[in-house]
Design an enzyme around this catalytic site. Structure first.
Site, short mmCIF file in Angstrom:
data_model
loop_
_atom_site.label_atom_id
_atom_site.label_comp_id
_atom_site.label_asym_id
_atom_site.label_seq_id
_atom_site.Cartn_x
_atom_site.Cartn_y
_atom_site.Cartn_z
N LYS A 52 0.83 -1.21 0.00
CA LYS A 52 0.00 0.00 0.00
C LYS A 52 0.87 1.26 0.00
CE LYS A 52 -3.69 -2.54 2.24
NZ LYS A 52 -4.31 -2.97 3.50
N GLN A 96 -4.96 -1.55 9.68
CA GLN A 96 -4.69 -2.87 9.10
C GLN A 96 -5.19 -3.97 10.03
OE1 GLN A 96 -3.15 -3.46 5.93
NE2 GLN A 96 -3.93 -5.51 6.38
N ASP A 119 -11.11 2.48 3.76
CA ASP A 119 -11.33 1.03 3.66
C ASP A 119 -12.82 0.69 3.63
OD1 ASP A 119 -9.44 -0.89 3.28
OD2 ASP A 119 -8.86 -1.10 5.38
#
Ligand code: NAD
Length: 279
Positions: A52, A96, A119
């Protein structure tokens, strides 16, 4: 023999066009900035974060990494999220997963400001997806939708079957397909007669986490097969949830692993970050 859906190529094109947008933003003095939080020491998470941040660097998006210790408590995690929420120059925040078991991940996702939730896991964005309103959509299902669009695969009125009901893939996948007017069935570990259901799928999405789970006999002739699975094998190779070799004999389109859905997830994250900056 099925046509292979080249996710690597589609992802590259998405990233190219995002780069043009970021260049324009930077030329106007707007520097996109993204924050990623990892709690604990997870080797797979480290690889995902590296992918990422590399993609951010390539596009000209600045990245702040917060690596918190395994013993971080909920208050410390929420304090960090709140401080990032308050900083105007940070457009996107990503936590994460997984995080250590003593922490409440739902509470953490809820704390991320919906306008920075790149997200798409904050309940506000999940709810908006259900209502078919503009929102941040979870990157993997969004990437699948982009692949279907790029390959001009009809969705409206089709029977779509999703195997897997996780909050990050299966459920938002169901919702994305429904929003495009597919007739959607979602299957999971308690589903009875799975093959009977998958056999009726015009579009079959596998998000299970079991290598080669979907076999040829489970797939309707000429179906479109999307393999979300990423399974690390003992020899270090990566394999999907679909028995690619045999299933590609019967279906019309198929995504490979690697090189299918995986690259799209990162590309759609970048797309969500750019969207957050523009918002
Ligand atoms: P998960 O473990 O949270 O969910 C798996 C789902 O599969 C569950 O809903 C479960 O009910 C279902 N399932 C398990 N056994 C089953 C069975 N025998 N029959 C029917 N359903 C069954 O996993 P997840 O986070 O949704 O991820 C699924 C897979 O996708 C994993 O391999 C993961 O690594 C991969 N993944 C890939 C990407 C990507 O970028 N390509 C992103 C996220 C996840």
């Amino acid at each position: 023999m099925a046509q292979i859906i080249n996710g690597k190529e589609v992802a590259m094109n998405v990233r190219k066009s995002l780069k043009t947008e970021v260049d324009l933003l930077r030329a106007n003095g707007i520097i996109p900035k993204f924050a990623v939080i990892m709690v604990g020491d997870n080797s797979a998470s480290k690889i995902y974060i590296k992918n990422k941040t590399n993609a951010c660097n390539e596009l000209g998006i600045e990245c702040e990494e917060y690596i918190l210790s395994e013993t971080t408590n909920m208050e410390e995690l929420l304090d960090l999220i709140n401080s990032l929420n308050k900083r105007n120059e940070i457009s996107g925040i990503l936590l994460q997963s997984p995080i250590p078991k003593h922490l409440d991940i739902d509470k953490a996702f809820k704390a991320i400001s919906p306008s920075k939730d790149v997200d798409g896991f904050n309940p506000e964005n999940v709810g908006k997806l259900c209502l078919n309103q503009d929102c941040f959509i979870s990157c993997t299902p969004n990437g699948v939708m982009k692949l279907l669009e790029e390959y001009k695969i009809d969705i409206e009125g089709k029977n779509a079957v999703v195997i897997g009901r996780s909050n990050i893939v299966g459920k938002p996948m169901l919702q994305c397909l429904l929003n495009k007017n597919a007739t959607v069935t979602i299957c999971h570990s308690k589903t009875k007669n799975l093959t009977e259901i998958t056999k009726k799928a015009d579009i079959l999405v596998a998000a299970i986490g079991k290598p080669n789970f979907v076999t040829k006999d489970m797939v309707k002739e000429d179906a479109v097969v999307i393999d979300v699975g990423i399974n690390r094998m003992e020899d270090g190779s990566i394999c999907g949830d679909v028995d690619f070799k045999n299933v590609s004999d019967v279906c019309s389109y198929i995504t490979p692993v690697p090189g299918g859905v995986g690259p799209m997830t990162v590309a759609m994250l970048m797309s969500n970050i750019v969207k957050a900056v523009k918002n």
